[in-house]
Scaffold this motif. Structure first.
Motif, mmCIF file in Angstrom:
data_model
loop_
_atom_site.group_PDB
_atom_site.id
_atom_site.type_symbol
_atom_site.label_atom_id
_atom_site.label_comp_id
_atom_site.label_asym_id
_atom_site.label_seq_id
_atom_site.Cartn_x
_atom_site.Cartn_y
_atom_site.Cartn_z
ATOM 1 N N ASP A 185 0.862 -1.182 0.000
ATOM 2 C CA ASP A 185 0.000 0.000 0.000
ATOM 3 C C ASP A 185 0.898 1.230 0.000
ATOM 4 O OD1 ASP A 185 -1.702 2.140 0.548
ATOM 5 O OD2 ASP A 185 -3.007 0.942 1.828
ATOM 6 N N PRO A 186 0.922 1.991 -1.090
ATOM 7 C CA PRO A 186 1.848 3.127 -1.193
ATOM 8 C C PRO A 186 1.558 4.266 -0.231
ATOM 9 C CG PRO A 186 0.333 3.110 -3.040
ATOM 10 C CD PRO A 186 0.113 1.820 -2.318
ATOM 11 N N LEU A 187 0.406 4.238 0.461
ATOM 12 C CA LEU A 187 0.066 5.292 1.417
ATOM 13 C C LEU A 187 0.045 4.794 2.858
ATOM 14 C CD1 LEU A 187 -2.775 7.170 -0.517
ATOM 15 C CD2 LEU A 187 -0.477 8.029 -0.019
ATOM 16 N N LEU A 188 0.492 3.575 3.090
ATOM 17 C CA LEU A 188 0.461 2.997 4.426
ATOM 18 C C LEU A 188 1.721 3.372 5.203
ATOM 19 C CD1 LEU A 188 -1.077 1.124 6.398
ATOM 20 C CD2 LEU A 188 0.284 -0.772 5.467
ATOM 21 N N VAL A 189 1.526 3.824 6.432
ATOM 22 C CA VAL A 189 2.629 4.099 7.359
ATOM 23 C C VAL A 189 2.582 3.060 8.470
ATOM 24 C CG1 VAL A 189 3.672 5.788 8.911
ATOM 25 C CG2 VAL A 189 2.446 6.563 6.865
ATOM 26 N N CYS A 190 3.681 2.339 8.678
ATOM 27 C CA CYS A 190 3.787 1.369 9.765
ATOM 28 C C CYS A 190 4.972 1.741 10.637
ATOM 29 C CB CYS A 190 3.977 -0.056 9.228
ATOM 30 S SG CYS A 190 2.599 -0.683 8.253
ATOM 31 N N TRP A 191 4.861 1.454 11.921
ATOM 32 C CA TRP A 191 5.989 1.745 12.798
ATOM 33 C C TRP A 191 6.164 0.649 13.841
ATOM 34 C CZ3 TRP A 191 1.557 4.730 12.544
ATOM 35 C CH2 TRP A 191 0.733 4.750 13.667
ATOM 36 N N SER A 192 7.406 0.525 14.301
ATOM 37 C CA SER A 192 7.764 -0.522 15.252
ATOM 38 C C SER A 192 7.465 -0.082 16.676
ATOM 39 C CB SER A 192 9.256 -0.841 15.134
ATOM 40 O OG SER A 192 10.034 0.229 15.676
ATOM 41 N N ASP A 193 7.657 -1.015 17.588
ATOM 42 C CA ASP A 193 7.587 -0.693 19.007
ATOM 43 C C ASP A 193 8.741 0.236 19.368
ATOM 44 O OD1 ASP A 193 6.794 -0.746 21.646
ATOM 45 O OD2 ASP A 193 7.845 -2.619 22.100
ATOM 46 N N GLN A 194 8.541 1.050 20.372
ATOM 47 C CA GLN A 194 9.596 1.955 20.805
ATOM 48 C C GLN A 194 10.798 1.165 21.314
ATOM 49 O OE1 GLN A 194 8.324 4.737 23.848
ATOM 50 N NE2 GLN A 194 9.659 6.329 23.023
ATOM 51 N N GLU A 195 11.987 1.514 20.838
ATOM 52 C CA GLU A 195 13.253 0.879 21.209
ATOM 53 C C GLU A 195 13.381 -0.571 20.740
ATOM 54 O OE1 GLU A 195 15.742 2.359 22.668
ATOM 55 O OE2 GLU A 195 14.879 4.198 23.457
ATOM 56 N N ASN A 196 12.448 -1.036 19.912
ATOM 57 C CA ASN A 196 12.498 -2.431 19.439
ATOM 58 C C ASN A 196 12.089 -2.464 17.977
ATOM 59 O OD1 ASN A 196 12.382 -5.157 18.929
ATOM 60 N ND2 ASN A 196 10.958 -5.641 20.591
#
Length: 707
Positions: free
Chosen positions: A398-409
Motif C-alpha cells: 500500500d503506497p500510502l500505508l505508514v507502519c511503525w515498530s515498538d519503541q526501542e524495538n
C-alpha cells in the motif's frame, strides 16, 4: 570624476534579464553569499582511495558506542560503510545455501558458468562462494559479479585467471551467498520528473519492473545503521569490520569447552547424540557483541531419527531440524555478552554435529518482522522505526500505508495493548515519497503534499497525522532537508518550499525557472537536498539535462538571509559535518570526498566565477566609459581575473574586455571600455583559491553621447 562603488546586492538572479537583474548577479559557480557578500565555497579533498561500486544516492553518518565515526553509503549496486579512510562492502545477503558441482569451465577462458536452477539473479549482482574444490585448474572461492544471465538456470562470472581445462560440472559441494540485487542507474519512466509514481513498477500495477533509479533512505539506530533501498526491505548493520570465531573447538577435535547433556558424547571429531529417555543439550557459553546479527554454521551428519533445535539461551535459532545437511542460521545478539549456545535434541535424537561456527555478520541483514517492501524509512526522536509506503500484514503493498515498530524495538511491528507499534493509512495522494524526522514533529511527503506526524504519549494513539499542505508534493525521496526546526524541499511542481509550522510556503526563488526548465526529465528522483549548517544553507544537487542524466549542478538557499546561488558540481549525495569534522560527499565515479576542506579541488586548481547583471549606472540612455577599476577583496588567494562586458541595446550581443588580473597586491587596473550597459565578471582558477568580494570601485565617465 571620483570612483564609484558598484552597489551589488546578494543573490543570483537567473530568471530575469541581465538588465532587470541590475544590482544583483546573473551567473555564478562555486560562490555563496555570506552576510550579503559573495565568496567562494570551500574546497575538497579525497576521503579514501577506495571507490564505491555504483552511483551513491544515500549517505548517513553516525557514531558507535565507542564514539567512532562511520558513514553508510547506498549506491544503485551496493551498500557500503566508511570507516577510518576505508570503504567496506556491507551489501545484504539475501540467500545462503549449497550447490553441488555447479561450475563449468572452458580451457584458456576466465569465464565460468554457474548452474543453479531458478536462480532469480541479474547482471551486476554480487555472489560469493566458499569451500569449492579445484575445477578446470581454478579455485572458485570469494566474491564475484554476475556478467551475464544465460537463462533461468545458469549465469556467468569472471575468474581472475583462465581455466586450464574444460570441465562440465565441478567444484564439489560449494557454499554460496547471493547478495541484494542491483537497482537502476537511471529513471526509465515515460514522462514527468518523478518515476515509479504513475501506475508503473511497484505502485499500482502487477509489474515487477522498476522504473526509478535506486535511492536509499538511511538512518542510525543507536550505533547501528538502518538501510532501505527504495521499494525493498529494511536492513540493519552493526559496526563490525572483522569476524572472529566465537566458538571454541567447534571441530570437536578435543573433548573440551562443551558441556554435554545426557546421551551426548564427543569423539572422532564429531559430537554425537544417541537416542535416550528425554531431551538434552550440548552447550557452550560464548561472548556475543551487542546488537549485532550473527551467523551460526554447522553440519548435521549421520542422521537417523529425532529433531535438533539450535538455541541461544532460551531462544530458538530457526526451526527444528529433521534431516542431515549443512545449516546456516542468522540470529540477533540482543544485549550481547556471555550467552549459551545450545543444541537441543529430543528423546529420539540420533545424529552427529560438526564444524560449529558462530561469527558476527559483516553485511547488513533484514530486520526481523519488518515490512518486506518499503518506499522509505525514518527513525523518529522517540526511537521508533517508521516504514513509509509498505506492505500490510497480509503482504499487500500500500503506497500510502505508514507502519511503525515498538519503541526501542525495531523487530516488533505487531500492534498490541502493551507496545507502541502501529499503522495508519494516509488519505491524500497517490503514494508516499519520503519522510524526515524533525524537532517535535516528523514530516511525511507524498506526491500530492505534506503530512505532519506528531507523537502522542497515548499507547492507543502513538502518532497523530495532520495534512498541512496540498499541491506541494516531493520530487524525489532525497529532495528534502531539515534545518533549524524547518524543512525545505523541491516539489514536483517546480517550486521550492519551506514548512516551519502552519502551512507550507513557496520560496521566492530567483533560480527556479532555470532549474526546472532544465531538470533532466524522468531523473527527478536523483535530486539530493542537504544542509550546510555552518553557512545556514540548504543545497539541492540536481541532474541538468544540458549535462546528461546525473547530478551535475546545484542550488543554494541561505535560509537566514533569503539569498540564492547556483553552479555546477559533480556530486550525487552529501552529508553535513557533525559526526565527521567536514561534510562528506560522493561523485558519479564513486569517489568520496571531504567537502568544505581547504581551498583546492583535491590539491588541483579550483575554478570559480561570478557575473553581475548589466548596469547603466543610473545614467539611463547615456553612453559611458569605464577607465579604471579598484579591487576590494578579503583574504584573496590565487588571484582574480576581471572582465568587463558591454552592450548598447538589449538585443545586442555582449562584448567582453579583459582580463584585468588582480592579486592581493594590485592597487588598480586601467581599462578603456565603452558602452551603454556594462556587466562585471570575476573568475579564478588556481590552487589555493579563495575570494570574498568587498566593494569594487570603477572610474565611470559619461560621454554625453546616445546611440
Amino acid at each position: 570624476m571620483p570612483y564609484v562603488k558598484l552597489p551589488y546586492l546578494a543573490g543570483v538572479y537567473k530568471d530575469d534579464s541581465p538588465l532587470a537583474a541590475e544590482g544583483f548577479f546573473v551567473d555564478a559557480d562555486k560562490v555563496r553569499f555570506v552576510r550579503g557578500k559573495p565568496q567562494t565555497i570551500g574546497g575538497w579533498e579525497i576521503a579514501t582511495t577506495d571507490t564505491l561500486t555504483g552511483i551513491c544516492r544515500g549517505l548517513q553518518t553516525w557514531l558507535s558506542n565507542e564514539g567512532l565515526a562511520y558513514a553508510g553509503l547506498g549506491t544503485h549496486l551496493r551498500l557500503h560503510a566508511y570507516f577510518d579512510g576505508e570503504l567496506y562492502d556491507i551489501t545484504p545477503v539475501i540467500e545462503r545455501g549449497e550447490l553441488t558441482n555447479p561450475f563449468d569451465t572452458t580451457d584458456t577462458d576466465a569465464t565460468v558458468t554457474v548452474n543453479n536452477t531458478a536462480h532469480g539473479l541479474t547482471v551486476d549482482q554480487k555472489v560469493g562462494f566458499a569451500n569449492a574444490s579445484v575445477v578446470g585448474g581454478l579455485t572458485i572461492n570469494g566474491e564475484y559479479t554476475i556478467t551475464e544471465i544465460l537463462d533461468a538456470d545458469t549465469y556467468t562470472i569472471e575468474h581472475t585467471s583462465a581455466a586450464t581445462s574444460t570441465v562440465a560440472g565441478g567444484g564439489g559441494t560449494v557454499d554460496f551467498e547471493y547478495f541484494l540485487a542491483p537497482g537502476n542507474a537511471d529513471g526509465t519512466g515515460g514522462a514527468g520528473y518523478g518515476t515509479g509514481a504513475y501506475g508503473v513498477g511497484g505502485y499500482g500495477s502487477s509489474s515487477n519492473v522498476e522504473h526509478f533509479p535506486r535511492t536509499w533512505s538511511l538512518a542510525s539506530w543507536g550505533q547501528n545503521l538502518i538501510a532501505n533501498p527504495r521499494n525493498g526491505g529494511i536492513y540493519e548493520w552493526a559496526p563490525n569490520l572483522t569476524a572472529t570465531e566465537l566458538v571454541s573447538t567447534g571441530d570437536f577435535a578435543s573433548d573440551t569447552d562443551w558441556t554435554k547433556g545426557t546421551d551426548w558424547s564427543i569423539g572422532s571429531g564429531v559430537a554425537t547424540r544417541a537416542a535416550g529417555a528425554g531431551s538434552t543439550d550440548l552447550e557452550q557459553s560464548i561472548s556475543l557483541p551487542q546488537g549485532a546479527w550473527m551467523l551460526l554454521d554447522f553440519d548435521l551428519t549421520a542422521y537417523t531419527a529425532g529433531t535438533l533445535q539450535p538455541m541461544i539461551g532460551s531462544t530458538n535459532i530457526g526451526s527444528a531440524i529433521t534431516a542431515a545437511g549443512t545449516y546456516k542460521r542468522v540470529f540477533f545478539s540482543g544485549a550481547g555478552g556471555a550467552q549459551d549456545l545450545k543444541f537441543n535434541a529430543d528423546a529420539a535424537g540420533d545424529f552427529s554435529i560438526d564444524n560449529v561456527s558462530v561469527k558476527v555478520l559483516l553485511t547488513a541483514h533484514s530486520v526481523t518482522n519488518a515490512p518486506s517492501q518499503v518506499t522509505s524509512i525514518m527513525v523518529t526522536p522517540e526511537r521508533i522505526l517508521v516504514a513509509l509506503g509498505c506492505d500490510d500484514t497480509s503482504g499487500n503493498f500500500d503506497p500510502l500505508l505508514v507502519c511503525w515498530s515498538d519503541q526501542e524495538n525495531n523487530q516488533d511491528w505487531t500492534a498490541t495493548a502493551t507496545n507502541t507499534a502501529g499503522f495508519f493509512k494516509l488519505a491524500k495522494g497517490g503514494r508516499i515519497v519520503s519522510g524526515k524526522p524533525g524537532r517535535g514533529e516528523n514530516y511525511i511527503f507524498t506526491d500530492e503534499g505534506l503530512y505532519v506526524m506528531r507523537f502522542v504519549p497515548d499507547p492507543t494513539v502513538v502518532y497523530r497525522f495532520d495534512h498541512v499542505g496540498s499541491g506541494c508534493g516531493l520530487i524525489g525521496s532525497n529532495a528534502a532537508a531539515v534545518a533549524d526546526g524547518q524543512v525545505f524541499w523541491l516539489s514536483n511542481n517546480g517550486e521550492f518550499y519551506r514548512y516551519a509550522g502552519g502551512i507550507p510556503q513557496a520560496l521566492q526563488s530567483t533560480v527556479r525557472r532555470d532549474v526546472f526548465d532544465n531538470l533532466a526529465k524522468v531523473q527527478g528522483d536523483k535530486v539530493f537536498a542537504f544542509c550546510v549548517a555552518a553557512y545556514n544553507e540548504i543545497w539541492w544537487l540536481y541532474p541538468d539535462g544540458r549535462d546528461g542524466n546525473e547530478c551535475s549542478r546545484y542550488v543554494i538557499y541561505n535560509f537566514t538571509e533569503g539569498t540564492w546561488s547556483a553552479g555546477s558540481l559533480d556530486r550525487t549525495a552529501w552529508q553535513d559535518a557533525g559526526v565527521l569534522p567536514f561534510p562528506m560527499a560522493t561523485d558519479v565515479a564513486g569517489k568520496v570526498y571531504y567537502q568544505e576542506k581547504g581551498f583546492s579541488a583535491d590539491g588541483g586548481s579550483f575554478g570559480w566565477h561570478i557575473e553581475s547583471g548589466l548596469s547603466d549606472f543610473s545614467s539611463g540612455d547615456q553612453h559611458k566609459r569605464i577607465l579604471g577599476v579598484i579591487p576590494d577583496f578579503e583574504d584573496l588567494q590565487g588571484g582574480v581575473s576581471l572582465y568587463l562586458k558591454q552592450r548598447n541595446y538589449p538585443g545586442s550581443s555582449l562584448e567582453q574586455h579583459g582580463p584585468y588580473n588582480f592579486t592581493s597586491n594590485t592597487d588598480k587596473a586601467d581599462t578603456r571600455v565603452h558602452g551603454r550597459d556594462i556587466a562585471v565578471r570575476l573568475e579564478g582558477d588556481s590552487a589555493p583559491a579563495f575570494m570574498r568580494l568587498g566593494a569594487l570601485r570603477v572610474d565611470v565617465r559619461q560621454t554625453g553621447r546616445k546611440r
